[in-house]
Design an enzyme around this catalytic site. Structure first.
Site, PDB file in Angstrom:
ATOM      1  N   GLY A   3       0.795  -1.216   0.000  1.00  0.00           N
ATOM      2  CA  GLY A   3       0.000   0.000   0.000  1.00  0.00           C
ATOM      3  C   GLY A   3       0.827   1.264   0.000  1.00  0.00           C
ATOM      4  O   GLY A   3       0.601   2.171  -0.800  1.00  0.00           O
ATOM      5  N   ARG A  46      -6.532  -1.121  -2.140  1.00  0.00           N
ATOM      6  CA  ARG A  46      -5.752   0.055  -1.751  1.00  0.00           C
ATOM      7  C   ARG A  46      -4.435   0.197  -2.501  1.00  0.00           C
ATOM      8  O   ARG A  46      -3.860   1.272  -2.535  1.00  0.00           O
ATOM      9  CB  ARG A  46      -5.465   0.017  -0.242  1.00  0.00           C
ATOM     10  N   ASP A  53       5.553  -3.571   6.322  1.00  0.00           N
ATOM     11  CA  ASP A  53       4.292  -3.691   7.055  1.00  0.00           C
ATOM     12  C   ASP A  53       4.432  -4.469   8.358  1.00  0.00           C
ATOM     13  O   ASP A  53       3.447  -4.989   8.882  1.00  0.00           O
ATOM     14  CB  ASP A  53       3.225  -4.340   6.173  1.00  0.00           C
ATOM     15  N   THR A  55      10.864  -5.966  10.441  1.00  0.00           N
ATOM     16  CA  THR A  55      11.510  -5.415   9.249  1.00  0.00           C
ATOM     17  C   THR A  55      11.890  -3.960   9.468  1.00  0.00           C
ATOM     18  O   THR A  55      12.977  -3.522   9.078  1.00  0.00           O
ATOM     19  CB  THR A  55      10.583  -5.540   8.025  1.00  0.00           C
ATOM     20  N   CYS A  83      17.027   7.887  16.130  1.00  0.00           N
ATOM     21  CA  CYS A  83      16.675   6.867  15.146  1.00  0.00           C
ATOM     22  C   CYS A  83      15.347   6.225  15.535  1.00  0.00           C
ATOM     23  O   CYS A  83      14.752   6.537  16.575  1.00  0.00           O
ATOM     24  CB  CYS A  83      17.783   5.816  15.032  1.00  0.00           C
ATOM     25  N   CYS A 109      -3.362  -7.172   8.072  1.00  0.00           N
ATOM     26  CA  CYS A 109      -4.448  -6.340   7.539  1.00  0.00           C
ATOM     27  C   CYS A 109      -5.748  -7.131   7.454  1.00  0.00           C
ATOM     28  O   CYS A 109      -6.830  -6.574   7.578  1.00  0.00           O
ATOM     29  CB  CYS A 109      -4.073  -5.807   6.158  1.00  0.00           C
ATOM     30  N   CYS A 112      20.588   4.386  23.488  1.00  0.00           N
ATOM     31  CA  CYS A 112      19.993   3.572  22.417  1.00  0.00           C
ATOM     32  C   CYS A 112      20.968   2.500  21.957  1.00  0.00           C
ATOM     33  O   CYS A 112      22.136   2.786  21.674  1.00  0.00           O
ATOM     34  CB  CYS A 112      19.601   4.463  21.239  1.00  0.00           C
ATOM     35  N   CYS A 168      21.774   3.508  17.867  1.00  0.00           N
ATOM     36  CA  CYS A 168      22.522   4.711  17.491  1.00  0.00           C
ATOM     37  C   CYS A 168      23.325   5.313  18.639  1.00  0.00           C
ATOM     38  O   CYS A 168      24.009   6.319  18.461  1.00  0.00           O
ATOM     39  CB  CYS A 168      21.584   5.774  16.919  1.00  0.00           C
TER      40      CYS A 168
END
Length: 267
Positions: free
Chosen positions: A38, A70, A127, A131, A170, A185, A242, A245
């Protein structure tokens, strides 16, 4: 830039903030877009139309009928085909001069790292949370500007991360340890125009970074409520602790050209 380019991109060139110099930057640029669903279906046509010289697009999924509600870059004829390859055909029809590498794969973190070393910008149209985490880690390691988007139900998110600039936050500074998780979804649904609103906003931020036009403000999470057509902003700063970073990270190589990319056809 030849006469054909001057005509094609004249509406950009007329903009004082872009001009010939900015358009040439787009023609010389390389962008990695992770996800052709999408968000990617909204981002990628604008990048190609705007003249970004090289697009590396990656998605390991195939088009199915539920996507068509979509993901407007696809048609019924694309059902069952690789999203990355179908998207490549669509983008080639929009701008035959843009060089497109379509990767039919779910990119690992090491693969993301390798690709980003030779890209001017990365755009996260994925999504799922794992990832996004991997994309962020690769972007920080290679100091690649990152434009991140997300869309679910009637709610969208947009943020710009600038690991190429000193002391900037980040994705992990904002979301690490939050327990963020994504559902499918098919379970919670997504309002069709929402992905277009967030995706085209991602494209705008990416083009501004590549051309140097305007300002792409980092350290701000933009939240969009489509039911009420309202935007909200949440500011955040770099977390010195963190795990991504907060420690020294590698420098991206200089003066290198894009190597030949081995394309995968893994389903």
């Amino acid at each position: 830039m030849d006469d054909r380019d001057l005509l094609r991109y004249s509406r950009h060139i007329l903009l004082e903030e872009i001009g010939i110099e900015g358009q040439q930057k787009l023609l010389d640029a390389s962008a990695l877009v992770v996800g052709c669903g999408g968000l990617g279906a909204a981002v990628l046509p604008y990048l190609a139309a705007a003249g970004v010289g090289r697009l590396i697009i990656a998605d390991g999924d195939a088009v199915d009928e539920t996507n068509l509600q979509r993901q407007t870059a696809f048609s019924e004829a694309d059902i069952g085909n690789s999203k990355a390859q179908a998207m490549k055909g669509r983008l080639n029809a929009i701008n035959s001069r843009t060089q497109i590498t379509a990767l039919n794969e779910h990119l690992t973190e090491s693969r993301l790292h390798d690709l980003m070393q030779y890209c001017d910008i990365a755009i996260d149209c994925s999504d799922n949370f794992p990832t996004r985490v991997s994309i962020n880690r690769a972007a920080v390691a290679t100091r690649t500007p990152l434009v991140s988007g997300a869309a679910a139900r009637f709610e969208g998110q947009l943020a710009v991360y600038r690991p190429d600039l000193p002391d900037t936050p980040c994705y992990a500074c904002l979301f690490e340890g939050s327990g963020a998780n994504d559902g499918a979804c098919a379970v919670f649904g997504v309002f069709a125009p929402l992905v277009g609103i967030i995706g085209t906003s991602q494209a705008a931020e990416a083009l501004k970074i590549l051309t140097g036009a305007g300002s792409s403000r980092y350290g701000i999470l933009h939240l969009y409520d489509a039911l009420n057509n309202e935007w909200q902003q949440i500011t955040f700063t770099r977390n010195p602790q963190c795990r991504v970073c907060g420690s020294p990270h590698s420098l991206r190589p200089a003066g290198k050209t894009m190597p030949l990319i081995q394309q995968s056809n893994r389903q």
